[in-house]
Design a protein around this motif. Sequence first.
Motif: not given
Length: 548
Positions: A32-33, A36, A39-40, A123, A127, A234, A237
């Motif tokens: 997941q990290e 993200w 995605a960022n 975002k 993702l 999301n 998170k």
Amino acid sequence: MKLSKIALSLGLAFMTTAALSAVTLDGRTLTQEEAWAAANGEEVRIAPEAMKHLADSHSLVMTAARQGVEIYGLTVGVGLNKDHKLFDASGELTDVARQASIDFNRNILRSHSVGYGPSLDPKIVRLSMVIRLNTLLTGRAGVQPYVAELYKTFLNEGITPVIPSRGSIGDADITLASHVGAAMMGEWKVTVDGREMPAAQALKAKNIKPLVPQGKDGLGILSTNSVGMAMTMNAVKTMRQAVDVTPVVFGLTLEGMNGNVAPFLAQTVNSHPLPGLQKAAENFRTTLEGSYLWEKNARRPLQDPLSFRTTVYTYSEALRALEALDTLVNIQINSSDDNPGVILNAAKDDFEKTQVAQYFVDGKDLKGAIIPSANFEPLPIAIAAQRATLALAHVAHNCVQRTIRMDEDRFSGLPRYLTADSNKNGHNFGATEDTMVSIYAENVDLANPVSMDGSPVEGNIEDTASNLPRVAERLQRASSNILDLYSMELLHATQAVDLRRAREDGVKLSQKTEALYKAYRAKVPFVDHDRIFSDDLANGIELLKGWK
């Protein structure tokens, strides 16, 4: 000479850092990290072995089409139209057959682009694209390699399709994810550097060849739960942040209340060995190390109201729900939700049965199976997310009740509504309870299950739904609401600590609660007279969103 060596060394170091910062997708190991990070804006790469696997999968699909195998979404239509043959694919694919496939794929992407409402956050869209690219690399979708290349290019070039937020019933986000395919064809809209523009304009500016979808491309792009999963991630998170700050917020409240540590002692919870309870209790004990609460206090009641005593249980259940949801998310983003599923070198279990044998394909260099499935069903994730939302409703309930009990002098031993001596004729915190109860009521509403709300569609073929995007949206709001409520609880807890310190000696906070207390007081001062609290609540929320 030395300077050139230094420059070379620095250049290599930069290249090494850049290489390490890239996210390489292989269809199996995405965290997941990492999702993200991509995605960022981190560079996205595709592992060569994963791309070969995808290419072989596509070749197997086309081999099957040439052999006249019925393939949902390729040689026959989808939904109620699965009884329509799209073209005669026996023997070599003709230009007419290939054009029929292209027309079908374009039409399926266009006709399924019926999402509406406000656009999703870019975002979240990015993702969802990272997730779908990774699941495509399992090879189960059978799309042509250029589809995967386009996902990577869009991500790395900052081209983000506009996806509406509403319209999916959750058993594949067909009405939302289709907008990605439309943008890849040079239709629909995208955002680049925060500016919305026609997709065709963005592709031309970046010199990107539009997708000519064929074979199983259309179904591979739109038949995915990646949008609902991005929304779920999301929410996870936000929930993780809310759960992570729970021990320190509760600890500060307990110190303000001069409450009891007894409910989360090891001796206590070991007598009731429910899963996760010991871990939750240990987190509370660790958070309160060094607090004055560990020393006997003549003013401390023997037992606190239930909202204090049972918080270890509500926190424990939120922890367990988050861990369970986390596990399912990690599986989902690294596996296939495709129908039919393309399986290279599939095990020939039950192959002697003719019903099973019909799914297998033997080509010159490739073998495998193309099997209809229900792998588009994300119900396990939806149910886990609903459970998490329910757990947060209980967390919210305890938070509200703890805060109201602090306002009551017969429980706290402090002035009613935690009113300062300088504000004896004021109202202080009476009205904050109203706002908290209104948010708690919202969390109760959000906890109601929606995964069963649905109606048959597509000619009654698609007669179940998970509503995963709606479930994820509810979890996101419920998690955000917990941080809002904790901000209000902090307003009361810090006030209680200050009032208690003014009246009693030895009110020492733990290291962790003292840190939160000081950070909060740097933003929100002691309430010595009535004032407008809205900015205080907003400042508390921002503090908690980033608290580690």
